[in-house]
Design a protein around this motif. Structure first.
Motif, PDB file in Angstrom:
ATOM      1  N   ARG A 193       0.830  -1.214   0.000  1.00  0.00           N
ATOM      2  CA  ARG A 193       0.000   0.000   0.000  1.00  0.00           C
ATOM      3  C   ARG A 193       0.858   1.254   0.000  1.00  0.00           C
ATOM      4  O   ARG A 193       0.521   2.260  -0.648  1.00  0.00           O
ATOM      5  N   GLN A 194       1.986   1.218   0.711  1.00  0.00           N
ATOM      6  CA  GLN A 194       2.868   2.380   0.788  1.00  0.00           C
ATOM      7  C   GLN A 194       3.851   2.457  -0.376  1.00  0.00           C
ATOM      8  O   GLN A 194       4.654   3.380  -0.458  1.00  0.00           O
ATOM      9  N   GLY A 195       3.763   1.490  -1.267  1.00  0.00           N
ATOM     10  CA  GLY A 195       4.671   1.496  -2.411  1.00  0.00           C
ATOM     11  C   GLY A 195       6.026   0.908  -2.125  1.00  0.00           C
ATOM     12  O   GLY A 195       6.948   1.032  -2.941  1.00  0.00           O
ATOM     13  N   VAL A 202      16.083   8.319 -21.374  1.00  0.00           N
ATOM     14  CA  VAL A 202      14.950   7.543 -20.874  1.00  0.00           C
ATOM     15  C   VAL A 202      14.697   7.919 -19.420  1.00  0.00           C
ATOM     16  O   VAL A 202      15.650   8.031 -18.632  1.00  0.00           O
ATOM     17  N   ILE A 203      13.433   8.115 -19.065  1.00  0.00           N
ATOM     18  CA  ILE A 203      13.023   8.302 -17.674  1.00  0.00           C
ATOM     19  C   ILE A 203      11.954   7.264 -17.370  1.00  0.00           C
ATOM     20  O   ILE A 203      10.982   7.126 -18.122  1.00  0.00           O
ATOM     21  N   VAL A 204      12.149   6.525 -16.275  1.00  0.00           N
ATOM     22  CA  VAL A 204      11.241   5.450 -15.891  1.00  0.00           C
ATOM     23  C   VAL A 204      10.679   5.757 -14.511  1.00  0.00           C
ATOM     24  O   VAL A 204      11.443   6.016 -13.569  1.00  0.00           O
ATOM     25  N   LEU A 205       9.369   5.721 -14.368  1.00  0.00           N
ATOM     26  CA  LEU A 205       8.740   5.846 -13.058  1.00  0.00           C
ATOM     27  C   LEU A 205       8.315   4.452 -12.618  1.00  0.00           C
ATOM     28  O   LEU A 205       7.428   3.851 -13.219  1.00  0.00           O
ATOM     29  N   SER A 206       8.957   3.926 -11.588  1.00  0.00           N
ATOM     30  CA  SER A 206       8.660   2.569 -11.110  1.00  0.00           C
ATOM     31  C   SER A 206       7.567   2.618 -10.047  1.00  0.00           C
ATOM     32  O   SER A 206       7.774   2.298  -8.870  1.00  0.00           O
ATOM     33  N   GLY A 207       6.410   3.036 -10.474  1.00  0.00           N
ATOM     34  CA  GLY A 207       5.238   3.214  -9.634  1.00  0.00           C
ATOM     35  C   GLY A 207       4.263   4.080 -10.400  1.00  0.00           C
ATOM     36  O   GLY A 207       4.549   4.514 -11.529  1.00  0.00           O
ATOM     37  N   GLY A 222      -2.799   7.449 -13.859  1.00  0.00           N
ATOM     38  CA  GLY A 222      -4.228   7.333 -13.614  1.00  0.00           C
ATOM     39  C   GLY A 222      -4.513   7.071 -12.158  1.00  0.00           C
ATOM     40  O   GLY A 222      -3.651   7.241 -11.292  1.00  0.00           O
ATOM     41  N   SER A 223      -5.736   6.679 -11.866  1.00  0.00           N
ATOM     42  CA  SER A 223      -6.155   6.383 -10.505  1.00  0.00           C
ATOM     43  C   SER A 223      -6.893   5.054 -10.486  1.00  0.00           C
ATOM     44  O   SER A 223      -7.622   4.725 -11.435  1.00  0.00           O
ATOM     45  N   ASP A 224      -6.698   4.309  -9.419  1.00  0.00           N
ATOM     46  CA  ASP A 224      -7.344   3.010  -9.266  1.00  0.00           C
ATOM     47  C   ASP A 224      -8.863   3.186  -9.407  1.00  0.00           C
ATOM     48  O   ASP A 224      -9.436   4.087  -8.787  1.00  0.00           O
ATOM     49  N   PRO A 225      -9.533   2.421 -10.240  1.00  0.00           N
ATOM     50  CA  PRO A 225      -9.095   1.189 -10.899  1.00  0.00           C
ATOM     51  C   PRO A 225      -8.666   1.357 -12.351  1.00  0.00           C
ATOM     52  O   PRO A 225      -8.545   0.352 -13.060  1.00  0.00           O
ATOM     53  N   VAL A 226      -8.447   2.588 -12.821  1.00  0.00           N
ATOM     54  CA  VAL A 226      -8.101   2.799 -14.232  1.00  0.00           C
ATOM     55  C   VAL A 226      -6.737   3.481 -14.320  1.00  0.00           C
ATOM     56  O   VAL A 226      -6.609   4.664 -14.007  1.00  0.00           O
ATOM     57  N   MET A 227      -5.738   2.722 -14.708  1.00  0.00           N
ATOM     58  CA  MET A 227      -4.407   3.260 -14.955  1.00  0.00           C
ATOM     59  C   MET A 227      -3.902   2.695 -16.273  1.00  0.00           C
ATOM     60  O   MET A 227      -4.241   1.575 -16.651  1.00  0.00           O
ATOM     61  N   PRO A 275       1.204   0.585  -7.272  1.00  0.00           N
ATOM     62  CA  PRO A 275       1.213   1.476  -6.108  1.00  0.00           C
ATOM     63  C   PRO A 275       1.718   2.871  -6.475  1.00  0.00           C
ATOM     64  O   PRO A 275       2.491   3.032  -7.425  1.00  0.00           O
ATOM     65  N   ARG A 276       1.274   3.848  -5.685  1.00  0.00           N
ATOM     66  CA  ARG A 276       1.637   5.238  -5.920  1.00  0.00           C
ATOM     67  C   ARG A 276       3.095   5.519  -5.554  1.00  0.00           C
ATOM     68  O   ARG A 276       3.634   5.007  -4.574  1.00  0.00           O
TER      69      ARG A 276
END
Length: 237
Positions: A76-78, A167-172, A196-201, A224-225
């Motif tokens: 939950r906390q990523g 390249v930039i990667v967001l791992s979350g 996006g936001s749960d449930p649509v990302m 996770p965020r």
């Protein structure tokens, strides 16, 4: 980096068999068909980037917890690794080249940085949690990876002096694409983020072409965020 093909099953080694099953049953069916990516997943030992308490889950189709005794709270906390198929698809879709300089936001245990480092010239990975930053550095060092650097920092707020990046990667996940990170892209560079936001990302790739940015969103997932990135305002009447 040229890697030996090593994706065949080895029934005498349960870890090798589990890795093979991960590639063949989770990753390949998720449209990850790039032979170099599949080879890389067989070479970089994912189990070495998983805490001992959760090592039995290293190849499972889940977000593996990285901190604490409460697995659900860690996710939950990523404080978790992305699912293997998500990591593999991100790596494939961003088409990392041997001359690329890469920025990752959210090092976690260092596994994604390790995958990126095998394909890129240099990787800088930011991790806001000091315990995870230390874990990632140790894991990368133990794996013998020398072209990836983990820094403790807030990817949403801290300046990154090493740009521009290819390249930039967001791992979350984030609610919206961070404009401050787009400014760090070199012409022709790609940013990949789960938006996006749960449930649509959707996984979103933005490529810089001069002063323009072209966006594609090729597939859906949930993650996770990443902390401290802006969330959309909610209004009640």
């Amino acid at each position: 980096m040229n890697l030996p093909l090593n994706t065949s099953a080895n029934t005498s080694d349960p870890v090798a068999q589990a890795r093979y099953n991960m590639i063949e049953q989770q990753i390949r069916p998720w449209n990850v068909l790039d032979a170099d990516v599949l080879e890389l997943l067989s070479v970089v030992r994912r189990e070495d980037f998983v805490p001992a308490a959760y090592r039995s889950l290293a190849f499972a189709d889940i977000e593996v917890p990285l901190l604490g005794n409460d697995a659900e709270e860690a996710v939950r906390q990523g404080h978790s690794m992305l699912q293997p198929r998500v990591e593999a698809r991100i790596l494939q879709d961003l088409r990392v080249q041997p001359t690329d300089r890469v920025l990752e936001i959210g090092a976690g245990s260092g596994y994604m940085a390790a995958l990126l480092a095998h394909r890129a010239e240099r990787v800088v990975s930011l991790e806001i949690n000091p315990t995870l930053a230390s874990m990632a550095r140790e894991n990368l060092r133990n794996a013998g990876i020398q072209n990836a650097e983990v820094r403790q920092g807030d990817g949403a707020r801290d300046a990154v002096p090493d740009g521009p990046f290819d390249v930039i990667v967001l791992s979350g996940s984030v609610a919206q694409v961070p404009k401050n990170l787009l400014s760090l892209l070199r012409d022709g560079g790609r940013l990949g983020a789960i938006v996006g936001s749960d449930p649509v990302m959707r996984f979103t790739v933005i490529q810089r072409k001069g002063d323009r940015f072209e966006t594609t969103s090729p597939w859906d997932t949930i993650a996770p965020r990443l902390v401290n990135f802006p969330e959309p305002s909610s209004f009640s009447f």
